[in-house]
Design an enzyme around this catalytic site. Structure first.
Site, short mmCIF file in Angstrom:
data_model
loop_
_atom_site.label_atom_id
_atom_site.label_comp_id
_atom_site.label_asym_id
_atom_site.label_seq_id
_atom_site.Cartn_x
_atom_site.Cartn_y
_atom_site.Cartn_z
CD GLU A 197 -3.07 -1.03 2.15
OE1 GLU A 197 -2.84 -0.41 3.21
OE2 GLU A 197 -4.16 -1.55 1.89
CD GLU A 219 -4.18 -6.20 2.90
OE1 GLU A 219 -4.90 -5.58 3.71
OE2 GLU A 219 -2.95 -6.01 2.81
#
Ligand code: GAL
Length: 757
Positions: A201, A273
């Protein structure tokens, strides 16, 4: 990371996205990305991708993946976790690799025993499970320091997570060791690993590091290639040349997908995710998520063109020892499909039904034409047809009941049908069917814990070991190197009249106890915010560079103020016990680079607004220095008389062979305790804290997440009452040790057992 910024809609870019997406929609040209070396004894697989899926040896793959961290479960449990996952329909598992777990001290690398990633991968291969390795160097994951080894903070000249030479040198060295372990397990060498994720991320910090950040990300992708990690590289939420960028979230909106695909028209859509609930932090309530909402989102994602999803977490496990990030509880249960102990939950058994239905049809999903229509009722219909077979998914994304012909769908529900109109999966009725079939197992307390003995941790005034003396308080991590949570800061001050005194720690973390003349008078007042703002005042050497607006919200999260009542006139000894709650997992928690992480006290302490100087610092408890959990006899234990703060407790108990050989789980009910550490047979089970959960969660946006099926456990209960004791750490004669910081006795503490009959 915070959810608010995760679920993104960029409508202004949608039109361009749509045009690009239409042009590329059915592109099936496979791009060969890697090819293993020929070796007669090994199956050599090639990994590639096209716009629809990841390909193994030219064949598209539907990835039904679950994340479990081998570091969060004892090695003895790995085979069972993987067996259960296969039975529940996974064909892939994902794991982060935490750098600090494999380089516990600078230049000491460890890939053995509990850290034997090769063994974990071998077990995956034996079960025909594919593997996604999320190898860092940065992970996040609510792990201490986001997975980094804590020594990195003190490398001269370092800035973490950007193109900075001292940082890159350490990354490269670690990756060389890691790559040597991983290479035999790559699919291209006949192993189970098909994808490797680098970094994590990055887009949430990209603004802070600008061009140098981008350069670093590109460098990591190239480093993996240079080290012959020649499967496909991926990233999530932040792209880099040479890698497939994947998406994360509780749900992935169609707008988000359209935007994503406009950037990457020839990449497949992979959800790295899918959060089946959320992690828990001390002082807040336990997080839950309705399984029906998850299944609805999976079918919706498939309908929107997705070809792989990874439950984060599929099995959360436990943060044993001191491995939790700042404020993260010891449990990492996550309300995941496998519970903290590794047993299938209602959510897991229900998702297993979904997996069965989807897997049986994966070829049609991946290889036939997909057509999507919004029906007038509000229902979205997606069909896949190859001329012979037809699959149909109906989803209701609205907040109201929708009816179309004979079909009625509740809000946020979905159904999957085959060519004959047979119902293959229904997010509602399959849930009820799972509920009625599930067998629950109760926890019992058949073994009494009694005959507790105590040893009082000496106050600093009674300690004769070395200490550090300095005009200003010395920051804790520079003394402890993160080998303990504890550090005493001692000083004295004089009052000229009886009355109230005010103590201010201008910058300090995390939780403090204030002792005056050897007596505990007060302590920090949680709940704390997970994101606490800057750890240092701004100056010319440390100008603030915020990565996003949220980082500016909390500028004084490290300030602590204490009022001491009715202090007598005269000279007083002041002892402050600083207790750390884990290192941060990412920049945004401290609104700055991770190397600005601090613990203990690192700026002025004021008594009645005046700075006091000449400090004595004592890192570590004496009991830790004597290694009490492993060397019980190093101190003289006595029978408890009355509760005292800072006390070590010990008791022993027996388990019969019959109990030890049964299929059972174990936990400690820590009721009646305050805050401290638990040890079983020399293993640190983790930090415990019976603090009540009353806040909302990581931030107020939790109130708005009901649409995602998220909810909170009732307020007023301890955030974490039960603590996992791995069966592998138990034997016939057992020793339980507790270090309790507050004024409690362990009279209500219990060992509980759940037997699977
Ligand atoms: C994501 C992150 C994961 C984990 C997760 C929350 O943003 O990539 O590592 O922290 O949030 O559990």
């Amino acid at each position: 990371m915070q959810l608010k910024i995760r679920i993104r809609h960029r409508p202004n870019e949608l039109l361009i996205a749509l045009i690009i997406a239409v042009i590329s929609a059915n592109s099936t040209m496979a791009r060969q990305t890697s090819q293993g070396k020929q070796d007669k004894n090994q199956t050599v697989n090639s990994i590639s991708f096209d716009s629809r899926a990841i390909l193994i040896n030219g064949e598209r793959q539907l990835l039904i993946s679950g994340e479990m961290h081998y570091a969060r479960s004892p090695r003895e449990l790995w085979p069972q976790l993987l067996d259960r996952s296969v039975n529940m329909g996974l064909n892939c598992v994902a794991s982060y690799i935490f750098w600090g777990f494999h380089e516990p001290q600078k230049d000491v690398y460890d890939f053995s025993g509990q850290r034997d990633i090769g063994y974990f991968l071998k077990l995956c291969k034996e079960r025909n499970l594919k593997v996604i390795l999320r190898m860092g160097p940065y992970c996040c994951a609510e792990w201490n320091y986001g997975g980094y080894p804590s020594y990195l903070r003190d490398e001269p000249g370092i800035t973490i997570r950007t193109y900075n030479t001292p940082y890159l040198i350490r990354v490269e060295k670690y990756f060389e060791h890691l790559a040597a372990e991983l290479r035999p397990y790559l699919a291209t060498n006949g192993g189970p690993v098909i994808l490797i994720q680098v970094e994590n991320e990055y887009e949430s910090v990209a603004q802070r590091y600008g061009k140098e950040g981008k350069r670093y990300l590109k460098w990591v992708v190239e480093l993996a290639a240079r080290l012959q990690l020649n499967v496909q590289t991926i990233t999530c939420a932040g792209g880099a040349p040479g890698a497939i960028e994947c998406v994360n979230g509780h749900s992935i909106s169609l707008e988000g997908i359209t935007y994503h695909q406009s950037k990457y028209p020839d990449q497949p859509l992979i959800w790295t995710e899918l959060w089946p609930a959320w992690y828990d932090t001390w002082g807040y309530q336990h997080h839950l998520r309705d399984a029906r909402n998850i299944a609805f989102n999976v079918l919706n994602f498939l309908g929107n063109g997705g070809s792989g999803w990874n439950y984060y977490m599929w099995h959360g496990g436990t943060n044993f020892g001191r491995t939790s990030m700042y404020l993260q509880t010891t449990s990492y249960d996550f309300d995941a499909p496998l519970d903290e102990y590794g047993r299938p939950t209602l959510k897991g058994l229900y998702l297993a039904r979904l997996h069965k239905a989807v897997k049986a049809n994966s070829k049609i999903f991946l290889n036939s034409e997909r057509i999507q229509k919004n029906l007038s009722s509000g229902i979205k219909k997606t069909t896949w047809s190859n001329g012979k077979e037809l699959l149909t998914v109906f989803v209701n994304e609205t907040d109201h009941l929708c009816t179309e012909d004979n079909l009625t769908l509740l809000p946020r529900s979905a159904r999957l049908f085959d060519s004959e109109g047979k119902l293959l999966f229904d997010s509602q009725s399959d849930y009820q069917a799972t509920q009625s079939a599930i067998k629950l197992h109760e926890w019992e307390s058949p073994v009494a814990l009694q005959n507790w003995m105590i040893w009082n941790e000496p106050m600093p005034s009674a300690r004769i070991d070395d200490f550090v003396k300095n005009l200003q308080p010395v920051e804790q991590l520079s003394l402890t190197h993160d080998q303990t949570d504890y550090c005493w800061y001692s000083n004295s001050f004089t009052t000229t009249a009886k009355g109230q005194q005010k103590i201010d720690i201008t910058y300090g973390g995390d939780f403090f106890y204030i002792y005056l003349d050897g007596k505990l008078l007060t302590q920090s007042q949680p709940p704390f915010s997970e994101n606490r703002g800057l750890t240092m005042p701004e100056d010319a050497d440390h100008p603030y560079v915020f990565a996003n607006a949220l980082e500016k919200l909390n500028l004084r999260g490290f300030q602590h103020s204490f009022i001491l009542k009715d202090v007598l006139m005269g000279k007083h000894r002041l002892d402050i016990l600083a207790t750390a709650l884990g290192l941060v997992k990412g920049d945004w928690q401290i609104s700055g680079s991770m190397n600005t992480e601090r613990k203990g006290i690192w700026q002025d302490v004021l008594v009645n607004n005046k700075v006091i100087t000449n400090w004595e610092m004592r890192p570590f408890l004496l009991g830790e220095q004597l290694n009490i959990p492993a060397q019980l006899k190093s101190v003289n234990w006595i029978k408890p008389i009355k509760p005292n703060p800072c006390t070590w407790f010990n008791t022993s108990f027996q388990l019969t062979q019959a109990v030890l050989q049964s299929d059972a789980d174990y936990r400690i009910d820590a009721s009646g305790l305050g805050k401290g550490m638990l040890f079983m047979n020399g293993h640190m089970l983790g930090r415990y804290w019976l603090i009540e959960g009353n806040g909302y969660g990581p931030d107020e946006s939790w109130q708005n997440l009901a649409r995602e099926g998220l909810s909170l456990a009732p307020a007023g209960l301890p955030t974490q009452r039960y603590y996992h004791v791995p069966k592998a750490w138990l034997k016939e004669n057992n020793q339980l040790i507790i270090f309790e910081e507050q004024l409690n006795l362990p009279a209500k503490v219990k060992l509980q057992i759940r037997t699977m009959n």
